[in-house]
Write an enzyme that holds these catalytic residues in place. Structure first.
Site, short mmCIF file in Angstrom:
data_model
loop_
_atom_site.label_atom_id
_atom_site.label_comp_id
_atom_site.label_asym_id
_atom_site.label_seq_id
_atom_site.Cartn_x
_atom_site.Cartn_y
_atom_site.Cartn_z
N LYS A 20 33.91 24.20 31.69
CA LYS A 20 33.75 22.85 32.24
C LYS A 20 32.75 22.89 33.39
O LYS A 20 32.46 23.94 33.97
CB LYS A 20 35.07 22.27 32.74
CG LYS A 20 35.79 23.08 33.85
CD LYS A 20 35.37 22.80 35.27
CE LYS A 20 36.23 23.58 36.29
NZ LYS A 20 35.66 23.65 37.64
N PRO A 118 31.84 33.28 32.31
CA PRO A 118 32.16 34.17 33.43
C PRO A 118 33.44 33.73 34.13
O PRO A 118 33.73 32.53 34.21
CB PRO A 118 30.97 34.03 34.38
CG PRO A 118 29.95 33.20 33.70
CD PRO A 118 30.55 32.59 32.47
N VAL A 119 34.21 34.73 34.61
CA VAL A 119 35.49 34.41 35.26
C VAL A 119 35.28 34.16 36.76
O VAL A 119 34.30 34.62 37.34
CB VAL A 119 36.54 35.53 35.05
CG1 VAL A 119 36.94 35.61 33.59
CG2 VAL A 119 36.03 36.87 35.55
N ALA A 121 34.30 31.66 38.39
CA ALA A 121 32.92 31.20 38.57
C ALA A 121 32.82 29.71 38.82
O ALA A 121 31.73 29.18 38.98
CB ALA A 121 32.10 31.58 37.34
N GLY A 122 33.95 28.98 38.80
CA GLY A 122 33.90 27.52 38.93
C GLY A 122 33.68 26.83 37.60
O GLY A 122 33.40 25.63 37.55
N GLY A 124 36.01 27.11 35.00
CA GLY A 124 37.31 26.84 34.38
C GLY A 124 37.62 27.71 33.19
O GLY A 124 38.48 27.35 32.38
N GLY A 125 36.96 28.85 33.05
CA GLY A 125 37.14 29.70 31.86
C GLY A 125 38.59 30.08 31.61
O GLY A 125 39.11 29.89 30.51
N GLY A 126 39.26 30.60 32.63
CA GLY A 126 40.65 31.03 32.46
C GLY A 126 41.56 29.86 32.14
O GLY A 126 42.47 29.96 31.30
N SER A 127 41.33 28.71 32.79
CA SER A 127 42.16 27.52 32.55
C SER A 127 41.97 27.01 31.12
O SER A 127 42.92 26.58 30.47
CB SER A 127 41.78 26.41 33.53
OG SER A 127 41.94 26.85 34.85
N ASP A 160 43.38 23.11 36.74
CA ASP A 160 42.33 22.67 35.81
C ASP A 160 42.82 22.57 34.36
O ASP A 160 42.11 22.05 33.50
CB ASP A 160 41.15 23.64 35.83
CG ASP A 160 40.27 23.46 37.07
OD1 ASP A 160 40.37 22.39 37.71
OD2 ASP A 160 39.49 24.38 37.38
O1 C5P Z 1 46.07 25.52 40.55
P1 C5P Z 1 45.28 26.74 40.73
O2 C5P Z 1 46.08 27.99 40.51
O3 C5P Z 1 44.02 26.75 39.97
O4 C5P Z 1 44.84 26.75 42.24
C1 C5P Z 1 44.45 27.89 42.93
C2 C5P Z 1 44.52 27.63 44.41
O5 C5P Z 1 43.49 26.73 44.80
C3 C5P Z 1 45.80 26.97 44.88
O6 C5P Z 1 46.76 27.93 45.17
C4 C5P Z 1 45.35 26.24 46.10
O7 C5P Z 1 45.26 27.13 47.18
C5 C5P Z 1 43.95 25.81 45.75
N1 C5P Z 1 43.86 24.44 45.22
C6 C5P Z 1 44.02 23.38 46.09
N2 C5P Z 1 43.94 22.10 45.60
C7 C5P Z 1 43.70 21.89 44.29
C8 C5P Z 1 43.52 22.96 43.40
C9 C5P Z 1 43.62 24.24 43.90
O8 C5P Z 1 44.23 23.55 47.29
N3 C5P Z 1 43.60 20.63 43.84
#
Ligand code: C5P
Length: 381
Positions: A20, A118-119, A121-122, A124-127, A160
């Site tokens: 994404k 790439p992991v 990386a912003g 969303g690959g893992g998600s 994500d």
């Molecule tokens: O949900 P996810 O595991 O991807 O989020 C990783 C970390 O990023 C969360 O533990 C939180 O610290 C931060 N995060 C956040 N607000 C979001 C998404 C992620 O603060 N909307």
């Protein structure tokens, strides 16, 4: 709901897990649960991973995962395995059928992941892998979950993940759990140049830096850009109109300053990249992936070659562990063929499907196939 596999046949499920891009990412507040509330326009890309989920071989007692492609060692923490386990648990929790199999009898699955995104990386690959794994596990078990349980399951695996279940352009709010599908970008969606420096930028660290005060100079700009883009998309934005507004998008990510504060070399890299490509450079998610829009895939591919050359000859500073991952791809949508993954110099076909066969030994026709003449087997560089 049934959870039985087809008797006597091995089930193979193939799913495409797209990357994404956050076209915008505005942070609009801090929630009581510690997460940040977002307003983000997210689009799926034609670049993605391929996930194959099969019934585990006889005698297997647990789920397994094999990863090929971009470097990533499988660990029990991998989101694919977590997603399969969580899907099994959700089925057990929602089953009101007294004849349904108990949770422990839900058969183990063997997953294979061809990694192209790439992991950390912003992108969303893992998600995306997790969303694909939910879908694939349900198909492998011939099971279904109601929409509320599926949404809760997705959100429990990561902020994500709900976006990827919606399979198209969307406005994402809350911490990521509210997904409003938006129309596809009309008339020839733009191509995208992705440049990912080899830097470890963990999402929690970037949000922490933001919470600690690393903010964009103009605190309201990203939300303005994001709200305007949402309105334009609802009204049927075309690819060329999106391209024309690309300069605004560069100011549409509230996490950019936070990423720069953690990886100071990124600022010089962005400045050099902007000069090189001669157009606005934006950040996806919490970074470090940078992106620019192009009218056609051919133009984006030309730019990708140029950037790789510049990284190799030192015109573009190399930051982090080595030369950046550079690839040209397309913005995808709900109505674009999901099975076509474009990578630089190669077209890879991934047909989402469920195959029942008796032997399980012959190659699956749905697995990633490199087009003839692609010596690299379809892997992006
Ligand atoms: O949900 P996810 O595991 O991807 O989020 C990783 C970390 O990023 C969360 O533990 C939180 O610290 C931060 N995060 C956040 N607000 C979001 C998404 C992620 O603060 N909307």
């Amino acid at each position: 709901m049934t959870t039985e596999m087809t008797a006597g046949a091995r089930v193979h499920v193939v799913r495409f897990a797209p990357a994404k891009l956050n076209l915008t990412l505005a942070v609009v507040g801090r929630r009581d649960d510690g997460y940040h509330a977002l307003h983000s326009i997210m689009v799926p890309l034609a670049l993605g991973d391929a996930l194959t989920v099969s019934e585990a071989p006889a005698g297997a007692t647990r789920d397994s995962l094999r990863v090929t492609g971009l470097g990533l060692s499988p660990s029990p923490d991998n989101l694919v395995l977590r997603a399969i386990a969580a899907t099994r648990a959700a089925l057990a929790a929602t089953s009101h059928d007294p004849t349904a199999q108990p949770r422990s009898l839900q058969p183990p699955l063997a997953a294979r992941l061809a990694k192209r995104v790439p992991v950390a990386a912003g992108l969303g690959g893992g998600s995306s892998d997790a969303a694909a794994a939910i879908d694939a596990a349900l198909a492998a078990w011939s099971a279904t979950l109601d929409p509320e349980s599926t949404a809760a399951l997705a959100a429990s695996l990561g902020s994500d993940v709900p976006f990827f279940l919606a399979r198209g352009v969307a406005l994402v709010t809350g911490r990521g759990e509210f997904v409003e599908p938006l129309p596809d970008i009309g008339a020839e969606p733009p191509a995208v140049l992705l440049v990912t420096p080899q830097l470890a930028l963990a999402t929690p660290g970037v949000f922490k830096a933001f919470a600690g005060g690393e903010r964009q100079r103009d605190a309201t700009r990203a939300l303005e850009v994001s709200e305007r883009l949402a309105a334009e998309l609802r009204a049927g934005l075309t690819g060329s109109a999106l391209l024309a507004g690309a300069a605004d998008l560069a100011a549409g990510n509230d996490l950019m300053q936070a990423a720069l504060s953690i990886a100071p070399g990124l600022r010089g890299f962005i400045t050099a990249l902007e000069k090189l490509v001669g157009r606005p450079v934006c950040q996806s998610g919490s970074g470090p992936t940078l992106w620019s829009l192009y009218a056609t895939l051919a133009e984006a591919r030309k730019a990708a070659r140029f950037v790789r050359l510049a990284a190799a000859n030192g015109t573009l500073p190399v930051i982090g562990a080595g030369e950046p991952f550079v690839v040209a791809t397309m913005i995808a949508g709900r109505h674009s063929p999901p099975e076509v993954q474009l990578t630089d110099g190669a077209t890879v076909t991934i047909r989402p499907r469920t195959v029942h066969n008796g032997t399980g030994s012959r190659p699956l026709r749905g697995e990633p196939v490199a087009e003839p003449g692609d010596p690299k087997g379809g892997e992006p560089r």
